[in-house]
Write an enzyme that holds these catalytic residues in place. Structure first.
Site, PDB file in Angstrom:
ATOM      1  N   ASP A 197       0.869  -1.173   0.000  1.00  0.00           N
ATOM      2  CA  ASP A 197       0.000   0.000   0.000  1.00  0.00           C
ATOM      3  C   ASP A 197       0.911   1.229   0.000  1.00  0.00           C
ATOM      4  OD1 ASP A 197       0.889   0.370   2.591  1.00  0.00           O
ATOM      5  OD2 ASP A 197      -1.101   0.365   3.512  1.00  0.00           O
ATOM      6  N   CYS A 235       3.482  -2.709   3.992  1.00  0.00           N
ATOM      7  CA  CYS A 235       2.549  -1.645   4.356  1.00  0.00           C
ATOM      8  C   CYS A 235       3.247  -0.814   5.427  1.00  0.00           C
ATOM      9  CB  CYS A 235       1.185  -2.180   4.782  1.00  0.00           C
ATOM     10  SG  CYS A 235       1.133  -3.099   6.333  1.00  0.00           S
ATOM     11  N   GLY A 236       2.521   0.023   6.141  1.00  0.00           N
ATOM     12  CA  GLY A 236       3.178   0.891   7.113  1.00  0.00           C
ATOM     13  C   GLY A 236       3.881   0.094   8.200  1.00  0.00           C
ATOM     14  N   THR A 237       3.179  -0.895   8.737  1.00  0.00           N
ATOM     15  CA  THR A 237       3.736  -1.728   9.809  1.00  0.00           C
ATOM     16  C   THR A 237       4.101  -3.138   9.347  1.00  0.00           C
ATOM     17  OG1 THR A 237       1.533  -2.471  10.360  1.00  0.00           O
ATOM     18  CG2 THR A 237       2.366  -0.549  11.578  1.00  0.00           C
ATOM     19  N   GLY A 279      -0.978  -5.077   8.810  1.00  0.00           N
ATOM     20  CA  GLY A 279      -2.261  -5.138   8.082  1.00  0.00           C
ATOM     21  C   GLY A 279      -2.173  -6.030   6.862  1.00  0.00           C
ATOM     22  N   HIS A 317      11.286 -23.092   9.158  1.00  0.00           N
ATOM     23  CA  HIS A 317      10.360 -23.874   9.979  1.00  0.00           C
ATOM     24  C   HIS A 317       8.907 -23.750   9.540  1.00  0.00           C
ATOM     25  CE1 HIS A 317      13.123 -24.358  13.771  1.00  0.00           C
ATOM     26  NE2 HIS A 317      13.724 -24.706  12.644  1.00  0.00           N
ATOM     27  N   ASN A 318       8.513 -22.584   9.071  1.00  0.00           N
ATOM     28  CA  ASN A 318       7.097 -22.353   8.750  1.00  0.00           C
ATOM     29  C   ASN A 318       6.804 -22.447   7.257  1.00  0.00           C
ATOM     30  OD1 ASN A 318       7.829 -19.846  11.016  1.00  0.00           O
ATOM     31  ND2 ASN A 318       6.515 -21.563  11.617  1.00  0.00           N
ATOM     32  N   ARG A 353       7.265   1.782   7.811  1.00  0.00           N
ATOM     33  CA  ARG A 353       7.429   2.778   8.869  1.00  0.00           C
ATOM     34  C   ARG A 353       8.112   2.166  10.092  1.00  0.00           C
ATOM     35  NH1 ARG A 353       1.144   4.547   7.940  1.00  0.00           N
ATOM     36  NH2 ARG A 353       1.470   5.590   5.935  1.00  0.00           N
ATOM     37  N   ARG A 396      10.064 -32.679  10.581  1.00  0.00           N
ATOM     38  CA  ARG A 396       8.993 -32.454  11.567  1.00  0.00           C
ATOM     39  C   ARG A 396       8.211 -31.177  11.271  1.00  0.00           C
ATOM     40  NH1 ARG A 396      13.626 -30.576  13.626  1.00  0.00           N
ATOM     41  NH2 ARG A 396      13.654 -28.709  14.935  1.00  0.00           N
ATOM     42  N   HIS A 397       8.870 -30.244  10.607  1.00  0.00           N
ATOM     43  CA  HIS A 397       8.184 -28.984  10.296  1.00  0.00           C
ATOM     44  C   HIS A 397       7.127 -29.195   9.207  1.00  0.00           C
ATOM     45  CE1 HIS A 397      11.120 -27.211  12.865  1.00  0.00           C
ATOM     46  NE2 HIS A 397      12.108 -27.645  12.104  1.00  0.00           N
ATOM     47  N   ARG A 421       3.819 -30.008  10.710  1.00  0.00           N
ATOM     48  CA  ARG A 421       3.137 -28.826  11.274  1.00  0.00           C
ATOM     49  C   ARG A 421       2.589 -27.917  10.179  1.00  0.00           C
ATOM     50  NH1 ARG A 421       8.309 -28.785  15.215  1.00  0.00           N
ATOM     51  NH2 ARG A 421       7.553 -30.437  16.591  1.00  0.00           N
TER      52      ARG A 421
END
Ligand code: RB5
Length: 146
Positions: free
Chosen positions: A7, A64-66, A69, A97-98, A108, A131-132, A135
């Site tokens: 954004d 985005c800013g943070t 979002g 792992h994910n 920002r 193992r990951h 999950r």
């Protein structure tokens, strides 16, 4: 190919990362936004995430800013595992792992220098499986229950 999206709050950082990817010879597709004009992060998350799901792009970088979002928006799309990171350990673990397929950064929150390191850590780390994988499979099960 890496998908990019932002954004207005993440626009400047997306542009800085584009320069970095160009310097490294990493191909990208920029799904916008293309200016500082205000726009809505839930909408901007969709096309880059779809490019990942379609196999057009291996991974996506969203801004985005943070970073928050756009990560929430991305994680509402089935098959997307988006991680908002501001340290390189987390950026590596998100892949290792994910098996995160989307990295979200806050324009920002992190400066361009750190963002470059986060992007490199994310793009260079492979999923460790084993193992990951069990999950991550359970995450896919949660997707199916929605
Ligand atoms: C836009 O002002 C800002 O709210 C957005 O970029 C993002 O930070 C939201 O999480």
């Amino acid at each position: 190919m890496v998908a990019l999206g932002s954004d207005h709050g993440g626009y400047a950082l997306k542009e800085a990362i584009k320069k970095h990817l160009e310097e490294k010879g990493i191909a990208y597709k920029d799904f916008g936004t293309h200016s500082e004009e205000s726009c809505d992060y839930p909408l901007m998350a969709q096309a880059p995430c779809q490019a990942v799901l379609d196999g057009e792009c291996e991974l996506a970088l969203l801004f985005c800013g943070t970073g928050i979002g756009i990560s929430i928006a991305a994680n509402k799309i089935k098959g997307i595992r988006a991680a908002v990171c501001s340290d390189t350990f987390s950026a590596r673990m998100a892949r290792a792992h994910n098996n995160a397929n989307v990295l979200c950064l806050g324009g920002r929150v992190v400066g361009a220098g750190l963002a470059v390191e986060l992007v490199d850590a994310f793009l260079e780390t492979k999923f460790e499986g084993e193992r990951h994988a069990r999950r991550v499979g359970q995450l896919a099960d949660l997707d199916q229950k929605r």
